[in-house]
Design a protein around this motif. Sequence first.
Motif, PDB file in Angstrom:
ATOM      1  N   GLU A   1       0.963  -1.050  -0.075  1.00 21.29           N
ATOM      2  CA  GLU A   1       0.001  -0.104  -0.072  1.00 21.29           C
ATOM      3  C   GLU A   1       0.952   1.313   0.043  1.00 21.29           C
ATOM      4  O   GLU A   1       1.844   1.341   0.788  1.00 21.29           O
ATOM      5  CB  GLU A   1      -0.852  -0.082   1.181  1.00 21.29           C
TER       6      GLU A   1
ATOM      7  N   SER B   1       0.843   5.844  -0.691  1.00 19.84           N
ATOM      8  CA  SER B   1      -0.068   6.993  -0.903  1.00 19.84           C
ATOM      9  C   SER B   1       0.222   7.401  -2.506  1.00 19.84           C
ATOM     10  O   SER B   1       1.363   7.825  -2.646  1.00 19.84           O
ATOM     11  CB  SER B   1       0.686   8.059   0.334  1.00 19.84           C
TER      12      SER B   1
ATOM     13  N   ASP C   1      -5.978  11.921  -0.376  1.00 13.68           N
ATOM     14  CA  ASP C   1      -4.961  10.898  -0.430  1.00 13.68           C
ATOM     15  C   ASP C   1      -5.483   9.494  -0.364  1.00 13.68           C
ATOM     16  O   ASP C   1      -5.874   9.009   0.557  1.00 13.68           O
ATOM     17  CB  ASP C   1      -4.120  11.280   0.922  1.00 13.68           C
TER      18      ASP C   1
ATOM     19  N   LYS D   1      -0.627  10.536  -3.424  1.00 10.37           N
ATOM     20  CA  LYS D   1      -0.247  11.896  -3.489  1.00 10.37           C
ATOM     21  C   LYS D   1       1.219  12.043  -3.112  1.00 10.37           C
ATOM     22  O   LYS D   1       2.030  12.667  -3.644  1.00 10.37           O
ATOM     23  CB  LYS D   1      -0.874  12.554  -2.234  1.00 10.37           C
ATOM     24  N   GLN D   2       1.626  10.859  -2.167  1.00 11.12           N
ATOM     25  CA  GLN D   2       3.299  10.854  -1.718  1.00 11.12           C
ATOM     26  C   GLN D   2       3.949  10.418  -2.934  1.00 11.12           C
ATOM     27  O   GLN D   2       5.257  11.040  -3.122  1.00 11.12           O
ATOM     28  CB  GLN D   2       3.255  10.242  -0.346  1.00 11.12           C
ATOM     29  N   THR D   3       3.629   9.203  -3.503  1.00  6.07           N
ATOM     30  CA  THR D   3       4.272   8.758  -4.626  1.00  6.07           C
ATOM     31  C   THR D   3       4.478   9.973  -5.752  1.00  6.07           C
ATOM     32  O   THR D   3       5.560  10.083  -6.481  1.00  6.07           O
ATOM     33  CB  THR D   3       3.932   7.540  -5.326  1.00  6.07           C
TER      34      THR D   3
ATOM     35  N   VAL E   1      -5.016   5.600  -1.202  1.00  2.00           N
ATOM     36  CA  VAL E   1      -3.841   4.621  -0.849  1.00  2.00           C
ATOM     37  C   VAL E   1      -4.181   3.503  -1.888  1.00  2.00           C
ATOM     38  O   VAL E   1      -5.375   2.944  -2.282  1.00  2.00           O
ATOM     39  CB  VAL E   1      -4.241   3.582   0.418  1.00  2.00           C
TER      40      VAL E   1
END
Length: 80
Positions: free
Chosen positions: A6, A8, A38, A10-12, A40
């Motif tokens: 799993e 994120s 966001d 947004k983060q990736t 997952v």
Amino acid sequence: MVSLREVSLKQTVNDTIQTILPLAQDKDIQIHQNINTDMVLSVNPNLWNKTLSNIIGNAVRHSPCGNDVFVFAFRFATCS
């Protein structure tokens, strides 16, 4: 067997933009991202990062100097 994890969205996307930013700056290209929520995702992290890098990198490489690149992701409501 494919190993899923799993991550994120947004983060990736933000991490990928940071790695491509020097190329964008060389071409005076602004990268804009708009991810409303966001999410997952269950993905193979290596393949997912390569996919994002290819898509965003191609957008920057194939855009004329001085243009903008936009990355959007939206979650659509589903009927129950």
